[in-house]
Design an enzyme around this catalytic site. Structure first.
Site, PDB file in Angstrom:
ATOM      1  N   GLU A 103     -16.472   6.034   3.688  1.00 26.75           N
ATOM      2  CA  GLU A 103     -15.816   5.564   4.910  1.00 26.75           C
ATOM      3  C   GLU A 103     -15.804   6.685   5.925  1.00 26.75           C
ATOM      4  O   GLU A 103     -16.414   7.722   5.713  1.00 26.75           O
ATOM      5  CB  GLU A 103     -14.415   5.039   4.596  1.00 26.75           C
ATOM      6  CG  GLU A 103     -13.455   6.064   4.024  1.00 26.75           C
ATOM      7  CD  GLU A 103     -12.033   5.527   3.922  1.00 26.75           C
ATOM      8  OE1 GLU A 103     -11.576   4.838   4.845  1.00 26.75           O
ATOM      9  OE2 GLU A 103     -11.367   5.815   2.916  1.00 26.75           O
ATOM     10  N   ARG A 146       0.833  -1.203   0.000  1.00 27.94           N
ATOM     11  CA  ARG A 146       0.000   0.000   0.000  1.00 27.94           C
ATOM     12  C   ARG A 146       0.866   1.251   0.000  1.00 27.94           C
ATOM     13  O   ARG A 146       0.555   2.239  -0.659  1.00 27.94           O
ATOM     14  CB  ARG A 146      -0.942  -0.040   1.204  1.00 27.94           C
ATOM     15  CG  ARG A 146      -2.035   0.989   1.145  1.00 27.94           C
ATOM     16  CD  ARG A 146      -3.111   0.729   2.180  1.00 27.94           C
ATOM     17  NE  ARG A 146      -2.605   0.852   3.541  1.00 27.94           N
ATOM     18  CZ  ARG A 146      -3.320   0.565   4.625  1.00 27.94           C
ATOM     19  NH1 ARG A 146      -4.559   0.110   4.512  1.00 27.94           N
ATOM     20  NH2 ARG A 146      -2.811   0.722   5.822  1.00 27.94           N
ATOM     21  N   LYS A 205      -2.681   6.520   1.372  1.00 28.47           N
ATOM     22  CA  LYS A 205      -2.568   6.943   2.773  1.00 28.47           C
ATOM     23  C   LYS A 205      -1.681   8.177   2.858  1.00 28.47           C
ATOM     24  O   LYS A 205      -0.526   8.120   3.280  1.00 28.47           O
ATOM     25  CB  LYS A 205      -2.016   5.785   3.615  1.00 28.47           C
ATOM     26  CG  LYS A 205      -2.719   5.696   4.973  1.00 28.47           C
ATOM     27  CD  LYS A 205      -2.416   4.400   5.680  1.00 28.47           C
ATOM     28  CE  LYS A 205      -2.848   4.438   7.107  1.00 28.47           C
ATOM     29  NZ  LYS A 205      -4.303   4.440   7.310  1.00 28.47           N
TER      30      LYS A 205
HETATM   31  C1  LIG Z   1      -5.405   3.630   7.508  1.00 29.77           C
HETATM   32  C2  LIG Z   1      -6.796   3.895   7.086  1.00 29.77           C
HETATM   33  C3  LIG Z   1      -7.819   2.930   7.220  1.00 29.77           C
HETATM   34  C4  LIG Z   1      -7.621   1.609   7.917  1.00 29.77           C
HETATM   35  O1  LIG Z   1      -6.710   0.772   7.285  1.00 29.77           O
HETATM   36  P1  LIG Z   1      -6.059  -0.467   8.073  1.00 29.77           P
HETATM   37  O2  LIG Z   1      -5.058  -0.985   7.106  1.00 29.77           O
HETATM   38  O3  LIG Z   1      -7.125  -1.440   8.347  1.00 29.77           O
HETATM   39  O4  LIG Z   1      -5.465   0.083   9.324  1.00 29.77           O
HETATM   40  C5  LIG Z   1      -9.072   3.242   6.727  1.00 29.77           C
HETATM   41  N1  LIG Z   1      -9.335   4.437   6.151  1.00 29.77           N
HETATM   42  C6  LIG Z   1      -8.391   5.401   6.023  1.00 29.77           C
HETATM   43  C7  LIG Z   1      -8.754   6.682   5.405  1.00 29.77           C
HETATM   44  C8  LIG Z   1      -7.094   5.155   6.487  1.00 29.77           C
HETATM   45  O5  LIG Z   1      -6.169   6.110   6.363  1.00 29.77           O
END
Ligand SMILES: *Cc1c(COP(=O)(O)O)cnc(C)c1O
Length: 340
Positions: free
Chosen positions: A219, A81, A183
């Site tokens: 989300e 990722r 991210k």
């Molecule tokens: C990090 C993150 C998540 C959760 O991801 P995980 O890999 O399960 O920790 C969900 N949404 C956003 C916007 C994120 O930055």
């Protein structure tokens, strides 16, 4: 010797530990990297990260298992990722094997900070990259820094799991074809105002809708949604502007392969909310946080939290995945990375 901390009550805050991993990208290549003691970074005032927010990060945890080993959950997926995030932000990609190695080295160097089994606490791992060298005109920094630090964190829900209350945000999180699926720190900078406002109105989190039509569930600021329909199907929203949560992807595998549930990853119209029996938020921090209600203006949608503050299916998912992480339930091949 383990640090003598009050593990259950340390909360979720930065606590510098003994060492961190640092690698520099200069002249078009990564150096070998090293563990260092200094938690501070001295950097040009005009670096890419300061001027144009050129930075991305990852988040994962190390735990102590029931039989006393230290493990990390699926760090290879965090590595992949981060490669995607770097490409999107014109940062140099840090190779996958080197990423996993850096994470393992950092945890190994800080084993005294890994909370004991049963404390509910864990060692949070924060890999990140920044545009390091100075820029003034808008451009990608030539040099970058990759760094991994860790910080012990307490249980996400101090004093027991509690259903969350969400509001449908009037703000948008991610534009179509924007950066919602990577991210990037910038996705969080612009969500701070919305979350402060939600907290001020006594909500725990924001539910974001798709910005193009504002009709579909996306989300929250930092966790993916998972719903359970009245007939027991596990549904998670599919959208190109959602950050692909590793927890959510793992929970879908657990739902299908461990619990034998029907699973769907598809668009979830907000209008379908009344049909959803249970709702949860998926992310590294809490694995699944139960959602008790979502408020949209003067309408409130409520969800089943009858199984000790969670929906019954959400609870099964939670217990199975945390059981896998803690070594109480056999894990799928490659999910658990042993550090010691
Ligand atoms: C990090 C993150 C998540 C959760 O991801 P995980 O890999 O399960 O920790 C969900 N949404 C956003 C916007 C994120 O930055």
């Amino acid at each position: 010797m383990k640090k003598n901390l009050d593990w259950e009550n340390i909360g979720f805050a930065y606590r510098p530990t003994d060492s961190r991993f640092v690698s520099m990208y200069t002249d078009g290549k990564w150096d070998e990297g090293a563990m260092i003691a200094d938690p501070n970074v001295t950097i040009s005032e005009s670096s890419g990260v300061f001027q144009y927010a050129q930075t991305c990060f990852e988040g994962m945890k190390a735990y102590t298992t029931e039989d006393g080993h230290t493990v990390i959950f699926r760090p290879d997926l965090n590595a992949e990722r981060m490669m995607t995030s770097c490409e999107r932000l014109c940062l140099p990609v840090y190779p996958k094997e080197k990423f996993v190695d850096a994470v393992v080295r950092t945890v190994r160097a800080n084993l005294d900070w890994v909370p004991p089994y049963g404390s509910g606490a864990s060692l949070y791992i924060r890999p990140f990259m920044i545009g390091y060298s100075p820029v003034l005109g808008v451009s990608a920094a030539k040099d970058a820094m990759f760094r991994v630090f860790v910080s012990p964190v307490g249980p996400y829900f101090k004093g027991g799991i509690r259903p969350l209350k969400l509001k449908v945000s009037e703000y948008d999180r991610a534009a179509p074809r924007g950066t919602g699926d990577v991210k990037a720190g910038l996705n969080y900078a612009m969500s701070l105002h919305a979350i402060e406002q939600a907290h001020h109105e006594s909500y725990d989190e924001n539910m974001y809708l798709d910005s193009a039509t504002r009709t579909k569930v996306e989300e929250t600021g930092g966790a993916n949604f998972l719903f359970v329909t009245r007939d027991g199907t596990v549904v998670t929203p599919k959208s190109p502007t959602i950050l692909p949560s590793i927890t959510r992807r793992s929970l879908m595998v657990v739902a299908k392969d461990y619990l034998g549930l029907k699973c769907e990853e598809r668009e979830v119209p907000f209008a379908e909310l009344p049909e959803m029996a249970e709702c949860g938020l998926c992310g590294t921090a809490a694995v699944i946080s139960p959602v008790g209600s979502v408020v949209d203006g003067d309408r409130t949608y409520t969800f089943d939290t009858s199984a000790d503050n969670m929906g019954p299916t959400v609870r099964k998912l939670y217990e199975t995945l945390t059981g896998i992480q803690m070594g109480r339930i056999p894990a799928p091949e490659g999910w658990i990375c042993r550090v010691d």
